[in-house]
Motif scaffolding. Structure first.
Motif: not given
Length: 266
Positions: A191-214
């Motif tokens: 894949y070379g340098d292709r990748h996914q990289e996201l930073v999400v700043l949440t307020h009362r959102a579920s980190a687990g739900e965000i990670t699972t959905a992605l």
């Protein structure tokens, strides 16, 4: 939206006030806080957001001597320098532990997103999210890095230029040393340098739900096995720019920016 009160930059400017404000705070060397928080909890929570949104910025009140504050900026201050879309997403060592319901969620992966499943998953970056930003690799567009950002219920996805592993071998000569070094350090044989990289700043959102959905939007093992030729058959709702919430019916892809040669040749 900015257009609702006449502050849009152009007729097709669909940004929200929150998108503009969070981007400006994120960019700032000095943040001037005006007005008064309604209570101590709101003030503390606002501080927790700013600690993670703009960890390098000095913060002061409207009663401060702004020229004196500016004179105290450290050598590491941005001073108007704009980060490249491929620059490190976390600068200034923001706290990663949750505080006051505020949390930084970091998502990374090496396999591509399925375009339709990613489109369906975008809602998870709208509700309870202060700010999200990062680089995205969609299977149907293997040579182009996509830039994703959201705030205040608005989200945009646009092109961030080619991956270094794209068909255009001249890209290496036009990037700075930092990006080249990071790409070399994380280089994948396929894949070379292709990748996914996201930073999400949440307020009362579920980190687990965000990670699972992605993570569920990534290609499955069976889909990976199809290879780039098979990936091209996926429907792709992402054009040169994509906004959320989108109109009924996905926009057609901009054929002028679709390239697939680079990954096929690896």
């Amino acid at each position: 939206e900015l257009v609702e009160d006449g502050r849009a930059g152009s007729a097709d400017d669909e940004r929200t006030v929150a998108q503009v404000v969070t981007a400006q705070v994120e960019f700032a060397d000095l943040v001037l806080l005006t007005g008064q928080a309604t209570d101590a909890w709101t003030a503390y929570r606002t501080g927790a957001v700013l600690d993670r949104l703009a960890p390098r910025a000095r913060r002061t009140s409207h009663r401060a001597d702004l020229w004196a504050e500016l004179a105290e900026l450290p050598p590491t201050a941005r001073r108007g320098e704009v980060d490249d879309a491929h620059a490190p997403l976390l600068r200034g060592e923001p706290p990663v532990e949750p505080d006051a319901g505020v949390e930084l969620v970091l998502f990374s992966a090496r396999r591509p997103f399925h375009p339709e499943r990613l489109h369906d998953a975008l809602d998870v970056l709208l509700d309870g999210v202060v700010r999200s930003r990062g680089r995205v690799w969609v299977a149907t567009q293997p040579d182009v890095a996509l830039w994703l950002e959201s705030a205040g219920g608005g989200l945009r996805v646009g092109h961030a230029g080619p991956w270094l592993a794209s068909a255009d071998g001249e890209v290496w000569g036009s990037v700075d040393a930092e990006r080249a070094a990071i790409a070399a350090a994380r280089w994948h044989h396929r894949y070379g340098d292709r990748h996914q990289e996201l930073v999400v700043l949440t307020h009362r959102a579920s980190a687990g739900e965000i990670t699972t959905a992605l993570r569920e939007a990534l290609l499955t093992e069976d889909e990976l096995a199809l290879g780039p030729a098979g990936w091209r058959r996926f429907d792709d709702p992402f054009g040169s720019w994509h906004t959320e919430p989108c109109e009924d019916g996905a926009p057609e892809r901009d054929a002028g920016v679709e390239t697939t040669k680079g990954l096929d040749e690896q």
